[in-house]
Write an enzyme that holds these catalytic residues in place. Sequence first.
Site, PDB file in Angstrom:
ATOM      1  N   HIS A 435      45.365  23.311  45.478  1.00  0.00           N
ATOM      2  CA  HIS A 435      46.309  24.347  45.899  1.00  0.00           C
ATOM      3  C   HIS A 435      47.453  24.464  44.906  1.00  0.00           C
ATOM      4  O   HIS A 435      48.357  23.631  44.873  1.00  0.00           O
ATOM      5  CB  HIS A 435      46.833  24.017  47.310  1.00  0.00           C
ATOM      6  CG  HIS A 435      47.726  25.062  47.866  1.00  0.00           C
ATOM      7  ND1 HIS A 435      48.921  24.775  48.474  1.00  0.00           N
ATOM      8  CD2 HIS A 435      47.606  26.414  47.886  1.00  0.00           C
ATOM      9  CE1 HIS A 435      49.495  25.909  48.859  1.00  0.00           C
ATOM     10  NE2 HIS A 435      48.713  26.899  48.519  1.00  0.00           N
ATOM     11  N   GLU A 447      48.769  20.662  45.170  1.00  0.00           N
ATOM     12  CA  GLU A 447      48.301  19.866  46.299  1.00  0.00           C
ATOM     13  C   GLU A 447      46.787  19.696  46.184  1.00  0.00           C
ATOM     14  O   GLU A 447      46.063  20.687  46.026  1.00  0.00           O
ATOM     15  CB  GLU A 447      48.657  20.557  47.625  1.00  0.00           C
ATOM     16  CG  GLU A 447      50.144  20.456  47.940  1.00  0.00           C
ATOM     17  CD  GLU A 447      50.559  21.202  49.203  1.00  0.00           C
ATOM     18  OE1 GLU A 447      51.481  20.753  49.897  1.00  0.00           O
ATOM     19  OE2 GLU A 447      49.947  22.256  49.499  1.00  0.00           O
ATOM     20  N   ASN A 485      54.167  24.112  52.092  1.00  0.00           N
ATOM     21  CA  ASN A 485      54.446  25.334  52.859  1.00  0.00           C
ATOM     22  C   ASN A 485      54.876  25.001  54.281  1.00  0.00           C
ATOM     23  O   ASN A 485      55.738  25.658  54.858  1.00  0.00           O
ATOM     24  CB  ASN A 485      53.212  26.233  52.914  1.00  0.00           C
ATOM     25  CG  ASN A 485      53.007  26.960  51.596  1.00  0.00           C
ATOM     26  OD1 ASN A 485      53.911  26.983  50.758  1.00  0.00           O
ATOM     27  ND2 ASN A 485      51.834  27.511  51.401  1.00  0.00           N
TER      28      ASN A 485
HETATM   29  P1  NAI Z   1      44.835  38.480  45.178  1.00  0.00           P
HETATM   30  O1  NAI Z   1      44.520  39.463  46.234  1.00  0.00           O
HETATM   31  O2  NAI Z   1      45.931  38.754  44.208  1.00  0.00           O
HETATM   32  O3  NAI Z   1      43.518  38.222  44.306  1.00  0.00           O
HETATM   33  C1  NAI Z   1      42.239  38.070  44.829  1.00  0.00           C
HETATM   34  C2  NAI Z   1      41.240  38.507  43.752  1.00  0.00           C
HETATM   35  O4  NAI Z   1      39.948  38.108  44.118  1.00  0.00           O
HETATM   36  C3  NAI Z   1      41.206  40.033  43.560  1.00  0.00           C
HETATM   37  O5  NAI Z   1      41.341  40.279  42.174  1.00  0.00           O
HETATM   38  C4  NAI Z   1      39.805  40.405  44.033  1.00  0.00           C
HETATM   39  O6  NAI Z   1      39.245  41.489  43.302  1.00  0.00           O
HETATM   40  C5  NAI Z   1      39.033  39.138  43.797  1.00  0.00           C
HETATM   41  N1  NAI Z   1      37.881  38.944  44.642  1.00  0.00           N
HETATM   42  C6  NAI Z   1      37.809  39.089  45.989  1.00  0.00           C
HETATM   43  N2  NAI Z   1      36.561  38.757  46.408  1.00  0.00           N
HETATM   44  C7  NAI Z   1      35.854  38.384  45.335  1.00  0.00           C
HETATM   45  C8  NAI Z   1      34.522  37.926  45.126  1.00  0.00           C
HETATM   46  N3  NAI Z   1      33.696  37.774  46.133  1.00  0.00           N
HETATM   47  N4  NAI Z   1      34.150  37.627  43.863  1.00  0.00           N
HETATM   48  C9  NAI Z   1      34.989  37.763  42.834  1.00  0.00           C
HETATM   49  N5  NAI Z   1      36.264  38.199  42.976  1.00  0.00           N
HETATM   50  C10 NAI Z   1      36.670  38.509  44.196  1.00  0.00           C
HETATM   51  O7  NAI Z   1      45.047  37.082  45.916  1.00  0.00           O
HETATM   52  P2  NAI Z   1      45.964  35.837  45.502  1.00  0.00           P
HETATM   53  O8  NAI Z   1      47.334  36.037  45.981  1.00  0.00           O
HETATM   54  O9  NAI Z   1      45.706  35.537  44.073  1.00  0.00           O
HETATM   55  O10 NAI Z   1      45.327  34.685  46.396  1.00  0.00           O
HETATM   56  C11 NAI Z   1      44.074  34.121  46.110  1.00  0.00           C
HETATM   57  C12 NAI Z   1      43.934  32.816  46.880  1.00  0.00           C
HETATM   58  O11 NAI Z   1      44.978  31.932  46.495  1.00  0.00           O
HETATM   59  C13 NAI Z   1      44.044  32.943  48.386  1.00  0.00           C
HETATM   60  O12 NAI Z   1      43.152  32.032  48.968  1.00  0.00           O
HETATM   61  C14 NAI Z   1      45.499  32.552  48.689  1.00  0.00           C
HETATM   62  O13 NAI Z   1      45.653  31.994  49.963  1.00  0.00           O
HETATM   63  C15 NAI Z   1      45.710  31.494  47.628  1.00  0.00           C
HETATM   64  N6  NAI Z   1      47.103  31.281  47.237  1.00  0.00           N
HETATM   65  C16 NAI Z   1      47.952  32.319  47.044  1.00  0.00           C
HETATM   66  C17 NAI Z   1      49.267  32.089  46.658  1.00  0.00           C
HETATM   67  C18 NAI Z   1      50.199  33.239  46.411  1.00  0.00           C
HETATM   68  O14 NAI Z   1      51.408  32.991  46.294  1.00  0.00           O
HETATM   69  N7  NAI Z   1      49.719  34.454  46.289  1.00  0.00           N
HETATM   70  C19 NAI Z   1      49.766  30.726  46.458  1.00  0.00           C
HETATM   71  C20 NAI Z   1      48.758  29.709  46.586  1.00  0.00           C
HETATM   72  C21 NAI Z   1      47.491  29.987  46.989  1.00  0.00           C
END
Ligand code: NAI
Length: 673
Positions: A435, A447, A485
Amino acid sequence: MSKHWSYKLDDNGIGWLHFDHLDSSNNVFSNEALDELAAEISEIDKAAPRGLIFISDKKAGFIAGADVKGFVGRSDVDETEQFIKGVHSLFQRIEDLPFPTLALIHGHCLGGGLELALACRYRVARDDEGTRLSFPEVRLGIFPGFGGSVRSIELLGPLVAMQNMLNSRALTGRAAKKIGLVDQIAPERHLKQAAIDLITRQPPPHQPSFSQRLLNNNPLRSMLARYMEKETAKRVNREHYPAPFKLLDHWKLHGGSKAALYKSEARGVAELLTSSTAQNLIRVFFLQERMKSLGKGSDFKPHHVHVIGGGVMGGDIAAWCALRGMRVTLQDREAQYLSKAMQRAHALFRKKLKRTPLIQAAGDRLIPDHKGDGIEKADIIIEAIFESVEAKQVLFKEIEARAKPDAVLASNTSSIPLEQIATILKKPERLVGIHFFNPVAKMQLIEIVSSKQTSPDETHRAAAFALAINRLPLPVTSSPGFLVNRILMPYLLEAVALLEEGVPAPAIDRAALRFGMPMGPIALADSVGIDICLSVAQKLSETMDVTVPAILQKKVDDNNLGIKSGWGFYRYQKGKAVKTPIPSDYKAPEDLTNRMIFRLLNEAVACLREGVVEDADLLDAGVIFGTGFAPFRGGPMQYIRDSGVNQMRQRLEALNSAHGARFKADPGWSDLE
Ligand code: NAI
């Protein structure tokens, strides 16, 4: 016969004093190493070689500084002052040797190591990226105490010397040469010859320019010190971190006389070192070392990382891994995200690497991989797609079928229990959480999340990966919010509740800053994104007793998401918050700070009781490196211990009576007594 030093005379009649501290990967000035050095110097003085070169036999570097272990628990100012004076007289003997002396520097040359180098007549440094010279002392709540504050001023002039001591800037050999800190730089193959030449030629030692030296005279000295004090106060709170201010005072008052400076250095550093601030910062230093050690001892050597999901997190994780030298394939189902991620990656490479060949090499290591061909080849696969159990399950089923049998399978999920994702895996023990925090390039902590099924070996391999990309691994269990968090959220929600009660946002943020947080909670919510705060809060409210303030939903509905949308709790102009000044007659509630901090502390106690982290030290480490919690207080658990468990519990109970059950003391408080 020394354990840590060995002396050899070469054919030119030059003596080489090799430092190779026994049982340690770095050279440090333990008491024993210092005693032996004193004995070696007496012998060498008698032998009178043509010159003396200090050299390290450690691959990693020259000398990492004083042995910080020897600083732990120091509380006697006079005794500490005597210890420092002892090192002063040893280094003075080196400076007074009747033949030329030289420090031959490669890799790290820090703190006390740099101070030894300053006691030599010359310094030669290896010309490469791995060589770094710096005074890290203020980060430990002290300032250079082995004569460094005196000799650096003499060598560099006060302005440059003070800037380097105040900022702990790490200089390459090249940068050090520019300011006169080293006399010469040379590539590895010419390094020894460069040292021999300097000893043979004996040019006059470096001196600062006339104008630089003038700055050491009053009234200029006082004026410059006052100016630097003002500048420092913009970044650092004097009450929390007194060291840089004490350094400036030391120079301002005693800069006119070397003898007085040495005296004031010994006393000043002894006073700082025995203070609770330095002791807590030293503790934080060791917590950091402990987290690093969790990633050591594994034979896992990741070379190829495959990241799935090129959004905010995945794109930045991929870029960071490529920056740190790994081959990275980045997969996203949408090409537009890949191109955006590549653009951000190149901006990061330019900022961090500066030199074109290095930037290009990092760019070559990062490969967009629309189809996911990297899955079969990668040593570690990190999933960072949107937060959906079903989508993650489908993806991991495919990953497990295609990945190498020994590849690490990791999810960056911030809220889904790993057990849920792992239900579709043939080998659920393979799944581990890695994480990252946002922004990836800034946040040092990762994490490492384990479910009950995760095999300890996978956890260890994930920690080794974190270390390999220069991050600090914190093992946590897969419970909602993990550690950081979960602890942060009640604090943020209390801040929002205060806002709803009519306390002005700047007053809330100011109170948190005064406590020692790096940023106020309202500004933090705006910078993380109010939508993200809301979704984490909603997720946590399913399992924790937290109420999500209505104002969060309203902000999201109005698209006031924080900095990214130009308006959140504050309005932003060019990325800067426009704050309405707090009215001069405004009186903040007396328990403003306590309301926020005690919710955080109470949650920390709950996490400890539940075993989310292994022990109180790791909890403190996680909260400091994951949230920036006032390092000078040593972390939440240390703060509770320092302030007295009973007193703290009583304060919490008073808040419970005044504001309700969200301040009810967690049963874990009883275990602390
Ligand atoms: P985001 O929505 O910015 O990015 C997700 C990306 O994954 C998008 O580019 C999408 O096109 C792609 N995607 C979705 N399904 C897919 C698939 N089956 N194959 C390939 N690509 C696919 O999301 P974000 O914010 O980057 O979050 C991603 C993960 O990280 C989540 O699990 C979130 O909980 C975790 N996270 C987010 C944080 C944040 O501050 N945004 C901090 C720490 C963890």
